[in-house]
Scaffold this motif. Structure first.
Motif, PDB file in Angstrom:
ATOM      1  N   ASP A   1       1.037  -1.054   0.132  1.00 56.63           N
ATOM      2  CA  ASP A   1       0.014  -0.110  -0.198  1.00 56.63           C
ATOM      3  C   ASP A   1       0.865   1.101  -0.097  1.00 56.63           C
ATOM      4  OD1 ASP A   1      -2.276  -1.482  -0.042  1.00 56.63           O
ATOM      5  OD2 ASP A   1      -2.869  -1.186   2.183  1.00 56.63           O
ATOM      6  N   ALA A   2       1.761   1.316   0.573  1.00 58.17           N
ATOM      7  CA  ALA A   2       2.616   2.553   0.865  1.00 58.17           C
ATOM      8  C   ALA A   2       3.328   2.695  -0.701  1.00 58.17           C
ATOM      9  CB  ALA A   2       4.037   2.053   1.919  1.00 58.17           C
ATOM     10  N   TRP A   3       3.920   1.611  -1.066  1.00 53.44           N
ATOM     11  CA  TRP A   3       4.751   1.937  -2.441  1.00 53.44           C
ATOM     12  C   TRP A   3       3.622   2.251  -3.660  1.00 53.44           C
ATOM     13  CZ3 TRP A   3       9.474   1.988  -4.473  1.00 53.44           C
ATOM     14  CH2 TRP A   3      10.561   1.615  -3.491  1.00 53.44           C
ATOM     15  N   LEU A   4       2.591   1.716  -3.508  1.00 54.23           N
ATOM     16  CA  LEU A   4       1.455   2.032  -4.506  1.00 54.23           C
ATOM     17  C   LEU A   4       0.681   3.446  -4.144  1.00 54.23           C
ATOM     18  CD1 LEU A   4       0.190  -1.509  -5.630  1.00 54.23           C
ATOM     19  CD2 LEU A   4       1.844  -0.064  -6.516  1.00 54.23           C
ATOM     20  N   ASP A   5       0.884   3.999  -3.095  1.00 55.14           N
ATOM     21  CA  ASP A   5       0.388   5.390  -2.821  1.00 55.14           C
ATOM     22  C   ASP A   5       0.737   6.444  -3.631  1.00 55.14           C
ATOM     23  OD1 ASP A   5      -0.166   7.967  -1.647  1.00 55.14           O
ATOM     24  OD2 ASP A   5      -0.753   7.052   0.364  1.00 55.14           O
ATOM     25  N   PRO A   6       0.037   7.167  -4.406  1.00 51.52           N
ATOM     26  CA  PRO A   6       0.591   8.253  -5.449  1.00 51.52           C
ATOM     27  C   PRO A   6       1.425   9.143  -4.781  1.00 51.52           C
ATOM     28  CG  PRO A   6      -1.885   7.851  -5.775  1.00 51.52           C
ATOM     29  CD  PRO A   6      -1.554   6.897  -4.395  1.00 51.52           C
ATOM     30  N   LYS A   7       1.481   9.541  -3.602  1.00 59.89           N
ATOM     31  CA  LYS A   7       2.131  10.496  -2.932  1.00 59.89           C
ATOM     32  C   LYS A   7       3.686   9.947  -2.642  1.00 59.89           C
ATOM     33  CE  LYS A   7      -1.318  12.663  -0.140  1.00 59.89           C
ATOM     34  NZ  LYS A   7      -2.337  12.061   0.414  1.00 59.89           N
ATOM     35  N   PHE A   8       3.741   8.428  -2.820  1.00 60.01           N
ATOM     36  CA  PHE A   8       5.087   7.735  -2.634  1.00 60.01           C
ATOM     37  C   PHE A   8       5.905   8.097  -3.986  1.00 60.01           C
ATOM     38  CE2 PHE A   8       7.853   4.192  -1.746  1.00 60.01           C
ATOM     39  CZ  PHE A   8       8.476   4.349  -0.649  1.00 60.01           C
ATOM     40  N   ARG A   9       5.328   8.433  -4.792  1.00 60.23           N
ATOM     41  CA  ARG A   9       6.183   8.737  -6.253  1.00 60.23           C
ATOM     42  C   ARG A   9       7.067   9.645  -5.857  1.00 60.23           C
ATOM     43  NH1 ARG A   9       4.556   6.024 -10.998  1.00 60.23           N
ATOM     44  NH2 ARG A   9       6.791   6.893 -11.506  1.00 60.23           N
ATOM     45  N   SER A  10       6.869  10.777  -5.180  1.00 58.86           N
ATOM     46  CA  SER A  10       7.974  11.653  -4.736  1.00 58.86           C
ATOM     47  C   SER A  10       8.862  11.245  -3.646  1.00 58.86           C
ATOM     48  CB  SER A  10       7.221  13.052  -4.279  1.00 58.86           C
ATOM     49  OG  SER A  10       6.545  12.679  -2.947  1.00 58.86           O
ATOM     50  N   TRP A  11       8.966   9.935  -3.228  1.00 61.75           N
ATOM     51  CA  TRP A  11       9.738   9.496  -2.285  1.00 61.75           C
ATOM     52  C   TRP A  11      11.218   9.645  -2.743  1.00 61.75           C
ATOM     53  CZ3 TRP A  11      13.234   5.111  -2.200  1.00 61.75           C
ATOM     54  CH2 TRP A  11      13.733   4.680  -0.968  1.00 61.75           C
ATOM     55  N   ASP A  12      12.318  10.181  -2.018  1.00 56.58           N
ATOM     56  CA  ASP A  12      13.606  10.461  -2.712  1.00 56.58           C
ATOM     57  C   ASP A  12      14.832  10.526  -1.647  1.00 56.58           C
ATOM     58  OD1 ASP A  12      15.950  11.259  -3.887  1.00 56.58           O
ATOM     59  OD2 ASP A  12      15.055  12.678  -5.468  1.00 56.58           O
ATOM     60  N   ILE A  13      15.584   9.448  -1.190  1.00 59.51           N
ATOM     61  CA  ILE A  13      16.396   9.655  -0.260  1.00 59.51           C
ATOM     62  C   ILE A  13      17.692   9.920  -0.676  1.00 59.51           C
ATOM     63  CG2 ILE A  13      14.927   7.990   1.206  1.00 59.51           C
ATOM     64  CD1 ILE A  13      17.227   5.939   0.337  1.00 59.51           C
ATOM     65  N   SER A  14      18.158  10.058  -2.033  1.00 57.04           N
ATOM     66  CA  SER A  14      19.369  10.331  -2.537  1.00 57.04           C
ATOM     67  C   SER A  14      20.139  11.608  -1.671  1.00 57.04           C
ATOM     68  CB  SER A  14      19.009  10.944  -4.206  1.00 57.04           C
ATOM     69  OG  SER A  14      18.451  12.042  -4.261  1.00 57.04           O
ATOM     70  N   GLU A  15      19.621  12.464  -0.979  1.00 53.99           N
ATOM     71  CA  GLU A  15      20.255  13.387  -0.321  1.00 53.99           C
ATOM     72  C   GLU A  15      21.122  12.860   0.701  1.00 53.99           C
ATOM     73  OE1 GLU A  15      17.613  15.680   2.491  1.00 53.99           O
ATOM     74  OE2 GLU A  15      15.891  14.617   1.489  1.00 53.99           O
ATOM     75  N   TYR A  16      20.624  11.797   0.903  1.00 53.17           N
ATOM     76  CA  TYR A  16      21.533  11.064   2.112  1.00 53.17           C
ATOM     77  C   TYR A  16      22.782  10.520   1.827  1.00 53.17           C
ATOM     78  CZ  TYR A  16      17.351  11.344   5.184  1.00 53.17           C
ATOM     79  OH  TYR A  16      16.061  11.890   5.792  1.00 53.17           O
ATOM     80  N   LEU A  17      22.752  10.213   0.394  1.00 55.21           N
ATOM     81  CA  LEU A  17      24.054   9.628   0.020  1.00 55.21           C
ATOM     82  C   LEU A  17      25.185  10.305   0.211  1.00 55.21           C
ATOM     83  CD1 LEU A  17      22.271   8.096  -3.289  1.00 55.21           C
ATOM     84  CD2 LEU A  17      23.186   6.809  -1.109  1.00 55.21           C
ATOM     85  N   ALA A  18      25.173  11.995   0.043  1.00 57.72           N
ATOM     86  CA  ALA A  18      26.344  12.566   0.131  1.00 57.72           C
ATOM     87  C   ALA A  18      26.834  12.587   1.641  1.00 57.72           C
ATOM     88  CB  ALA A  18      25.940  13.924  -0.356  1.00 57.72           C
ATOM     89  N   TYR A  19      26.054  12.198   2.682  1.00 53.17           N
ATOM     90  CA  TYR A  19      26.643  12.426   3.999  1.00 53.17           C
ATOM     91  C   TYR A  19      27.216  10.885   4.422  1.00 53.17           C
ATOM     92  CZ  TYR A  19      24.239  16.715   3.905  1.00 53.17           C
ATOM     93  OH  TYR A  19      23.795  17.972   3.584  1.00 53.17           O
ATOM     94  N   ILE A  20      27.009   9.995   3.458  1.00 53.66           N
ATOM     95  CA  ILE A  20      27.589   8.654   4.178  1.00 53.66           C
ATOM     96  C   ILE A  20      29.241   8.780   4.065  1.00 53.66           C
ATOM     97  CG2 ILE A  20      27.942   6.248   3.494  1.00 53.66           C
ATOM     98  CD1 ILE A  20      25.231   6.259   2.361  1.00 53.66           C
ATOM     99  N   ARG A  21      29.975   8.323   5.171  1.00 56.04           N
ATOM    100  CA  ARG A  21      31.273   8.636   5.266  1.00 56.04           C
ATOM    101  C   ARG A  21      32.029   7.292   5.316  1.00 56.04           C
ATOM    102  NH1 ARG A  21      30.074  12.642   3.550  1.00 56.04           N
ATOM    103  NH2 ARG A  21      29.993  14.765   4.322  1.00 56.04           N
ATOM    104  N   VAL A  22      31.502   6.291   5.060  1.00 56.59           N
ATOM    105  CA  VAL A  22      32.088   5.293   4.861  1.00 56.59           C
ATOM    106  C   VAL A  22      32.082   4.187   3.544  1.00 56.59           C
ATOM    107  CG1 VAL A  22      31.851   4.532   7.305  1.00 56.59           C
ATOM    108  CG2 VAL A  22      30.035   3.894   5.622  1.00 56.59           C
ATOM    109  N   PRO A  23      32.831   3.353   3.109  1.00 55.89           N
ATOM    110  CA  PRO A  23      32.965   2.632   1.821  1.00 55.89           C
ATOM    111  C   PRO A  23      31.440   1.923   1.751  1.00 55.89           C
ATOM    112  CG  PRO A  23      34.770   2.221   2.864  1.00 55.89           C
ATOM    113  CD  PRO A  23      34.119   2.763   4.055  1.00 55.89           C
TER     114      PRO A  23
END
Length: 272
Positions: free
Chosen positions: A179-201
């Motif tokens: 239900d979460a993944w098929l919710d129309p509002k979920f289309r804007s889900w985006d976690i790419s911003e977190y990738l710039a803050y990862i400090r490990v391999p």
């Protein structure tokens, strides 16, 4: 807690989460914490955790998130930021409850996304690397169409009975995710911003025939991450390479784990 039984339940907040601990306890050796997919659980990892433990000599901790396996059912509908909640609220408590001192996160699909959010929002020196199998950083058309197809299969085929072997409340597990993944509002889900803050391999593994995501997910990680990113595309595999191409997947993750956990033991083992 330092005396973890080989299996049982961890009380995390109001939930009882089932777990398995394979190999040495977290206060005895590095620990690989495995985060399952959107319809996964402890049991659905199969024998992959045992093989990973044997290949790395690290402890391996697998657990079922609320709503999955034998863990406490989740309140439905799940909030659309359920992966953020898992990363920010549940994982820190799980680490404390198990006596986690240092190691890696290994996540698959939703679990990989949770691992990325955790590593990008917590500067946690205990987490020394992140391996992501078929991660999602954005929602793609292929993801939504495949997930819609899975819903049809769940409601019209024997998929529900197959999944009920693994989840004590199979509707809770399925619809909480679907239900979460098929919710129309979920289309804007985006976690790419977190990738710039990862400090490990970071290691990313993706099946060439992944039916839930394209190579765009890998490109986003390469564009956004400042940390080293090892990419392995696995031919002959779809969304679950640890099941479809287990030897290649095991070798890739265990090589990454050994390099991170033991090469840098002296400089990064401050909490050991």
């Amino acid at each position: 807690m330092t005396n973890l039984s080989p299996s049982g339940f961890l009380k995390i907040g109001a939930d009882d989460l089932e777990y398995r601990m394979i190999g040495p306890a977290p206060d005895q050796a590095p620990t690989i914490v495995m985060l399952h997919e959107g319809l996964g659980c402890v049991g659905l990892w199969g024998d992959f955790p045992e093989k990973l433990q044997a290949a790395t000599s690290a402890g391996v901790l697998v657990y079922s998130r609320a709503g999955y396996g034998a863990s406490t059912p989740a309140a439905l509908p799940r909030p659309l930021d359920y992966m953020h909640i898992e990363a920010r609220e549940v994982l820190p408590k799980l680490f404390d409850a198990t006596g986690f001192r240092r190691g890696l996160l290994v996540g698959h699909s939703d679990g990989a996304s949770i691992a990325a959010i955790y590593a990008g929002s917590h500067q946690d020196h205990r987490v020394q690397g992140v391996a992501m199998i078929a991660p999602h950083f954005i929602v793609e058309d292929i993801s939504v169409s495949s997930i819609a197809g899975v819903r049809k299969a769940y409601e019209t085929s024997d998929l529900k009975s197959k999944l009920s072997r693994w989840h004590k409340d199979v509707d809770n597990a399925f619809y909480g995710w679907n239900d979460a993944w098929l919710d129309p509002k979920f289309r804007s889900w985006d976690i790419s911003e977190y990738l710039a803050y990862i400090r490990v391999p970071v290691a990313i593994l993706q099946g060439v025939d992944d039916q839930y995501g394209t190579i765009r997910q890998i490109e986003i990680a390469q564009e956004e991450c400042y940390c080293p990113v090892d990419v392995t595309e696995i031919s002959g595999a779809g969304h679950s390479p640890h099941r479809e191409a287990p030897e290649k997947t095991l070798n890739t993750i265990s090589d990454f784990a050994r390099r991170i956990l033991y090469t840098h033991e002296g400089s990064q083992g401050r909490a050991a």
